[in-house]
Design a protein around this motif. Sequence first.
Motif, PDB file in Angstrom:
ATOM      1  N   GLY A 204     -16.683   4.829  12.995  1.00  9.52           N
ATOM      2  CA  GLY A 204     -15.146   5.472  13.742  1.00  9.52           C
ATOM      3  C   GLY A 204     -14.106   5.619  13.031  1.00  9.52           C
ATOM      4  O   GLY A 204     -13.128   5.410  14.235  1.00  9.52           O
ATOM      5  N   GLN A 205     -14.055   6.196  12.296  1.00 12.59           N
ATOM      6  CA  GLN A 205     -13.151   6.836  11.353  1.00 12.59           C
ATOM      7  C   GLN A 205     -13.459   8.348  11.139  1.00 12.59           C
ATOM      8  O   GLN A 205     -14.618   9.273  11.269  1.00 12.59           O
ATOM      9  N   GLU A 206     -12.213   9.428  12.182  1.00 18.32           N
ATOM     10  CA  GLU A 206     -12.297  11.305  12.391  1.00 18.32           C
ATOM     11  C   GLU A 206     -12.670  11.567  10.862  1.00 18.32           C
ATOM     12  O   GLU A 206     -13.417  11.810  10.330  1.00 18.32           O
ATOM     13  N   LEU A 207     -11.233  10.515   9.576  1.00 21.12           N
ATOM     14  CA  LEU A 207     -11.514  11.587   8.526  1.00 21.12           C
ATOM     15  C   LEU A 207     -12.521  10.257   7.542  1.00 21.12           C
ATOM     16  O   LEU A 207     -13.050   9.723   7.649  1.00 21.12           O
ATOM     17  N   LEU A 208     -13.445  11.479   6.676  1.00 18.21           N
ATOM     18  CA  LEU A 208     -13.763  10.671   5.394  1.00 18.21           C
ATOM     19  C   LEU A 208     -12.671   9.803   4.304  1.00 18.21           C
ATOM     20  O   LEU A 208     -11.408  10.622   4.524  1.00 18.21           O
ATOM     21  N   ASN A 209     -13.411   8.893   3.910  1.00 14.64           N
ATOM     22  CA  ASN A 209     -12.025   7.938   2.697  1.00 14.64           C
ATOM     23  C   ASN A 209     -13.197   9.298   1.730  1.00 14.64           C
ATOM     24  O   ASN A 209     -13.758   9.756   1.216  1.00 14.64           O
TER      25      ASN A 209
ATOM     26  N   ARG B  67      -7.923  19.407  -4.122  1.00 14.63           N
ATOM     27  CA  ARG B  67      -6.967  18.446  -3.469  1.00 14.63           C
ATOM     28  C   ARG B  67      -6.735  17.347  -4.403  1.00 14.63           C
ATOM     29  O   ARG B  67      -6.477  17.303  -5.020  1.00 14.63           O
ATOM     30  N   GLY B  68      -8.131  17.228  -4.829  1.00 11.80           N
ATOM     31  CA  GLY B  68      -8.853  15.576  -5.589  1.00 11.80           C
ATOM     32  C   GLY B  68      -8.780  15.945  -7.168  1.00 11.80           C
ATOM     33  O   GLY B  68      -8.432  15.447  -7.831  1.00 11.80           O
ATOM     34  N   PHE B  69      -8.723  17.380  -7.241  1.00 11.30           N
ATOM     35  CA  PHE B  69      -8.695  18.256  -8.522  1.00 11.30           C
ATOM     36  C   PHE B  69      -7.114  18.054  -8.584  1.00 11.30           C
ATOM     37  O   PHE B  69      -6.890  17.308 -10.049  1.00 11.30           O
ATOM     38  N   ALA B  70      -6.477  17.443  -8.062  1.00  9.30           N
ATOM     39  CA  ALA B  70      -5.539  18.168  -8.270  1.00  9.30           C
ATOM     40  C   ALA B  70      -5.105  17.272  -8.645  1.00  9.30           C
ATOM     41  O   ALA B  70      -3.644  16.228  -9.512  1.00  9.30           O
ATOM     42  N   LEU B  71      -5.085  16.478  -8.094  1.00  6.73           N
ATOM     43  CA  LEU B  71      -4.541  14.827  -8.135  1.00  6.73           C
ATOM     44  C   LEU B  71      -5.091  14.065  -9.503  1.00  6.73           C
ATOM     45  O   LEU B  71      -4.826  13.169  -9.849  1.00  6.73           O
ATOM     46  N   ALA B  72      -6.450  14.700  -9.952  1.00  8.00           N
ATOM     47  CA  ALA B  72      -6.491  13.694 -10.823  1.00  8.00           C
ATOM     48  C   ALA B  72      -5.867  14.495 -11.759  1.00  8.00           C
ATOM     49  O   ALA B  72      -5.590  14.103 -12.876  1.00  8.00           O
ATOM     50  N   ALA B  73      -5.823  16.158 -12.070  1.00  5.14           N
ATOM     51  CA  ALA B  73      -5.177  17.054 -12.777  1.00  5.14           C
ATOM     52  C   ALA B  73      -3.557  15.246 -13.044  1.00  5.14           C
ATOM     53  O   ALA B  73      -3.054  16.041 -14.103  1.00  5.14           O
ATOM     54  N   HIS B  74      -2.770  16.124 -11.984  1.00  3.86           N
ATOM     55  CA  HIS B  74      -1.744  15.105 -11.889  1.00  3.86           C
ATOM     56  C   HIS B  74      -1.561  13.560 -12.228  1.00  3.86           C
ATOM     57  O   HIS B  74      -0.707  13.513 -13.488  1.00  3.86           O
ATOM     58  N   SER B  75      -2.867  12.757 -12.341  1.00  8.21           N
ATOM     59  CA  SER B  75      -2.571  11.691 -12.784  1.00  8.21           C
ATOM     60  C   SER B  75      -2.264  11.611 -14.046  1.00  8.21           C
ATOM     61  O   SER B  75      -2.070  10.547 -14.652  1.00  8.21           O
TER      62      SER B  75
ATOM     63  N   LYS C 136     -14.785  19.923 -15.000  1.00 12.85           N
ATOM     64  CA  LYS C 136     -16.323  19.897 -14.680  1.00 12.85           C
ATOM     65  C   LYS C 136     -16.641  18.364 -15.099  1.00 12.85           C
ATOM     66  O   LYS C 136     -17.425  18.465 -14.633  1.00 12.85           O
ATOM     67  N   LYS C 137     -16.182  17.774 -14.725  1.00 13.47           N
ATOM     68  CA  LYS C 137     -16.579  16.149 -15.406  1.00 13.47           C
ATOM     69  C   LYS C 137     -15.936  15.360 -13.978  1.00 13.47           C
ATOM     70  O   LYS C 137     -15.547  13.945 -14.300  1.00 13.47           O
ATOM     71  N   LEU C 138     -15.602  16.115 -12.844  1.00 15.69           N
ATOM     72  CA  LEU C 138     -14.493  15.438 -12.173  1.00 15.69           C
ATOM     73  C   LEU C 138     -15.275  14.271 -11.264  1.00 15.69           C
ATOM     74  O   LEU C 138     -16.099  14.845 -10.541  1.00 15.69           O
ATOM     75  N   ASP C 139     -14.649  13.449 -10.851  1.00 13.16           N
ATOM     76  CA  ASP C 139     -15.337  11.671 -10.225  1.00 13.16           C
ATOM     77  C   ASP C 139     -14.600  12.219  -8.859  1.00 13.16           C
ATOM     78  O   ASP C 139     -13.641  11.609  -8.462  1.00 13.16           O
ATOM     79  N   LEU C 140     -15.335  12.795  -8.177  1.00 13.11           N
ATOM     80  CA  LEU C 140     -14.959  12.839  -6.588  1.00 13.11           C
ATOM     81  C   LEU C 140     -15.847  12.328  -5.553  1.00 13.11           C
ATOM     82  O   LEU C 140     -17.255  13.014  -5.437  1.00 13.11           O
TER      83      LEU C 140
ATOM     84  N   VAL D 188     -11.301   5.571  -7.612  1.00 13.17           N
ATOM     85  CA  VAL D 188      -9.638   4.494  -6.470  1.00 13.17           C
ATOM     86  C   VAL D 188      -9.661   5.797  -5.265  1.00 13.17           C
ATOM     87  O   VAL D 188      -9.761   7.048  -4.951  1.00 13.17           O
ATOM     88  N   GLU D 189      -9.654   4.712  -4.263  1.00 19.87           N
ATOM     89  CA  GLU D 189      -9.061   5.132  -2.935  1.00 19.87           C
ATOM     90  C   GLU D 189      -8.538   6.256  -2.950  1.00 19.87           C
ATOM     91  O   GLU D 189      -7.253   5.767  -3.482  1.00 19.87           O
ATOM     92  N   ALA D 190      -8.173   7.172  -2.186  1.00 21.24           N
ATOM     93  CA  ALA D 190      -6.995   8.191  -2.462  1.00 21.24           C
ATOM     94  C   ALA D 190      -6.476   9.369  -1.354  1.00 21.24           C
ATOM     95  O   ALA D 190      -6.149  10.459  -1.429  1.00 21.24           O
ATOM     96  N   SER D 191      -7.618   8.843  -0.500  1.00 25.97           N
ATOM     97  CA  SER D 191      -7.298   9.717   0.999  1.00 25.97           C
ATOM     98  C   SER D 191      -6.265   9.868   1.594  1.00 25.97           C
ATOM     99  O   SER D 191      -6.124  11.368   1.998  1.00 25.97           O
ATOM    100  N   LYS D 192      -5.244   8.855   1.209  1.00 32.39           N
ATOM    101  CA  LYS D 192      -3.672   9.115   2.310  1.00 32.39           C
ATOM    102  C   LYS D 192      -3.300  10.715   1.486  1.00 32.39           C
ATOM    103  O   LYS D 192      -2.169  11.218   1.655  1.00 32.39           O
ATOM    104  N   GLU D 193      -3.355   9.856   0.407  1.00 32.01           N
ATOM    105  CA  GLU D 193      -2.506  10.839  -1.012  1.00 32.01           C
ATOM    106  C   GLU D 193      -3.008  12.798  -0.799  1.00 32.01           C
ATOM    107  O   GLU D 193      -2.500  13.563  -1.576  1.00 32.01           O
ATOM    108  N   LEU D 194      -4.064  12.623  -0.888  1.00 30.63           N
ATOM    109  CA  LEU D 194      -4.746  13.742  -1.264  1.00 30.63           C
ATOM    110  C   LEU D 194      -4.006  14.612   0.194  1.00 30.63           C
ATOM    111  O   LEU D 194      -4.555  15.662  -0.136  1.00 30.63           O
TER     112      LEU D 194
END
Length: 235
Positions: free
Chosen positions: A87-92, A52-60, A76-80, A98-104
């Motif tokens: 106290g938070q269930e899901l990782l950021n 998913r992170g890769f898809a966002l990076a490619a899309h942007s 190969k150079k994906l910055d993730l 750039v914080e992209a948890s919701k979009e991800l």
Amino acid sequence: MCFYSLTCAQNKLANIPVLTLDGPSGVGKGSVARIVAGKMGWHLLDSGAIYRGFALAAHSRGIVFDDEQGLVALAKKLDLKFESVEGQELLNVYVDGVEASKELRTEQTAELASQLAVIASLREALLKKQQQFEQAPGLVADGRDMGTVVFPDAPYKVYLTASAEERAQRRLKQLQNSANAGNISQILAEVKKRDERDSNRKHSPLTPAKDALIIDTTCLTINEVVARVMALVEV
Ligand code: DC
């Protein structure tokens, strides 16, 4: 054949236990993986978040899906980066810093990830990134091809399944608080489309490893699934 020797003993000691948890969208792998990793004190790999992170990076960057070279170079150079917050269930998740948890975690990003995930050279480029998560004292790896391709020698393998209708209901519940939650028939159609693509792609398709324990979770609670998985690893 390996006779007992110091080298063998050292190799054995270096063996890091890996539990692979594969299965289709919305089956509850993420929650089960998180709970089991917490109970065991093991690391967690959410390989779907990498796709998913890769898809966002490619899309942007506006890289189009048929630009295979451009996609592989980016992989190969994906910055993730993943960050756990108390106290938070899901990782950021940070993509390109750039914080992209919701979009991800939207259905649109999942669809983009599924479309990109059919490209063999891209999967190959992301393979090492995933294997690097194998760190002491152990790893729970969640995805589609964890037991078949990424960690084929893992000592513990589980494949979770559930009816598409049940998975769509679970997905709807997960998305309930987001602006684009959608409706059940739309989510069911999307879940089926992704299942079809993930299962029928040529490279690393979604399929249980031959040595995986298959658990149908349709009528099970998360705690019941966790108990069955823990029974496998807690020996
Ligand atoms: O697990 P998820 O819903 O976050 O995954 C999103 C998409 O990423 C999934 O539809 C296919 C792809 N994926 C994959 O091909 N292999 C993996 N190991 C994990 C995800």
